[in-house]
Structure formats: structure tokens, C-alpha cells
Design a protein around this motif. Structure first.
Motif, PDB file in Angstrom:
ATOM      1  N   SER A  41      40.398  41.059  42.274  1.00  0.00           N
ATOM      2  CA  SER A  41      39.634  41.953  41.402  1.00  0.00           C
ATOM      3  C   SER A  41      39.860  43.398  41.813  1.00  0.00           C
ATOM      4  N   PHE A  98      39.177  37.767  44.796  1.00  0.00           N
ATOM      5  CA  PHE A  98      39.819  37.084  43.670  1.00  0.00           C
ATOM      6  C   PHE A  98      40.800  37.996  42.930  1.00  0.00           C
ATOM      7  N   VAL A 109      40.562  45.065  37.086  1.00  0.00           N
ATOM      8  CA  VAL A 109      40.661  43.620  36.894  1.00  0.00           C
ATOM      9  C   VAL A 109      39.438  42.930  37.476  1.00  0.00           C
ATOM     10  N   GLY A 119      39.038  39.355  38.659  1.00  0.00           N
ATOM     11  CA  GLY A 119      39.867  38.182  38.908  1.00  0.00           C
ATOM     12  C   GLY A 119      39.181  36.895  38.456  1.00  0.00           C
ATOM     13  N   TYR A 120      39.977  35.967  37.915  1.00  0.00           N
ATOM     14  CA  TYR A 120      39.436  34.694  37.448  1.00  0.00           C
ATOM     15  C   TYR A 120      38.893  33.905  38.639  1.00  0.00           C
ATOM     16  N   HIS A 121      37.659  33.431  38.530  1.00  0.00           N
ATOM     17  CA  HIS A 121      37.045  32.623  39.574  1.00  0.00           C
ATOM     18  C   HIS A 121      35.851  31.872  38.999  1.00  0.00           C
ATOM     19  N   GLN A 122      35.463  30.816  39.658  1.00  0.00           N
ATOM     20  CA  GLN A 122      34.279  30.055  39.272  1.00  0.00           C
ATOM     21  C   GLN A 122      33.055  30.796  39.803  1.00  0.00           C
TER      22      GLN A 122
END
Length: 64
Positions: free
Chosen positions: A19, A17, A45, A47-50
Motif C-alpha cells: 500500500s 500489503f 495504492v 494493496g489487496y488484502h483480507q
């Protein structure tokens, strides 16, 4: 008694993601959950994720 070493050298580099951090696993449970210790360097970072399971995120400020 178990002793856990949470240093970066015992962690795993995470890049999914987009990251950029190191994670040391604290525990895995039989139920779906994740608890870990992340090391974010400068410009690191997550990373944005569900999230796929409940998670606890612990962050520690850089040692001064």
C-alpha cells in the motif's frame, strides 16, 4: 465534544500489503471495527488484502 484533525500531517503512512497512502484514524471501537480517513496521492495504492475486522472506507476526490 472532541474535535478531530483529519489532515495528512496528523495521519500515518501505510505501506503494508504494498500500500501507499496516509490514514487518519477516526475512531476505535470496543467491538472489532475500523473507521479511518485515507489520503491517496496520485499513484497511491491500497494493496489487496483480507480485512481482519469490518471496515468503512471513505474516499474524497482531490480538491480542484
Amino acid at each position: 465534544m472532541k474535535i478531530y484533525q483529519l489532515s495528512k500531517k496528523n495521519g500515518k503512512n501505510i505501506t503494508q500489503f504494498k500500500s501507499n497512502f496516509i490514514m487518519s484514524r477516526i475512531i476505535n471501537t470496543e467491538a472489532s471495527a475500523s473507521i479511518g480517513c485515507m489520503y491517496l496521492e496520485e499513484n497511491g495504492v491500497i494493496g489487496y488484502h483480507q480485512a481482519v475486522v469490518p471496515q468503512l472506507l471513505l474516499l474524497k476526490e482531490k480538491d480542484l
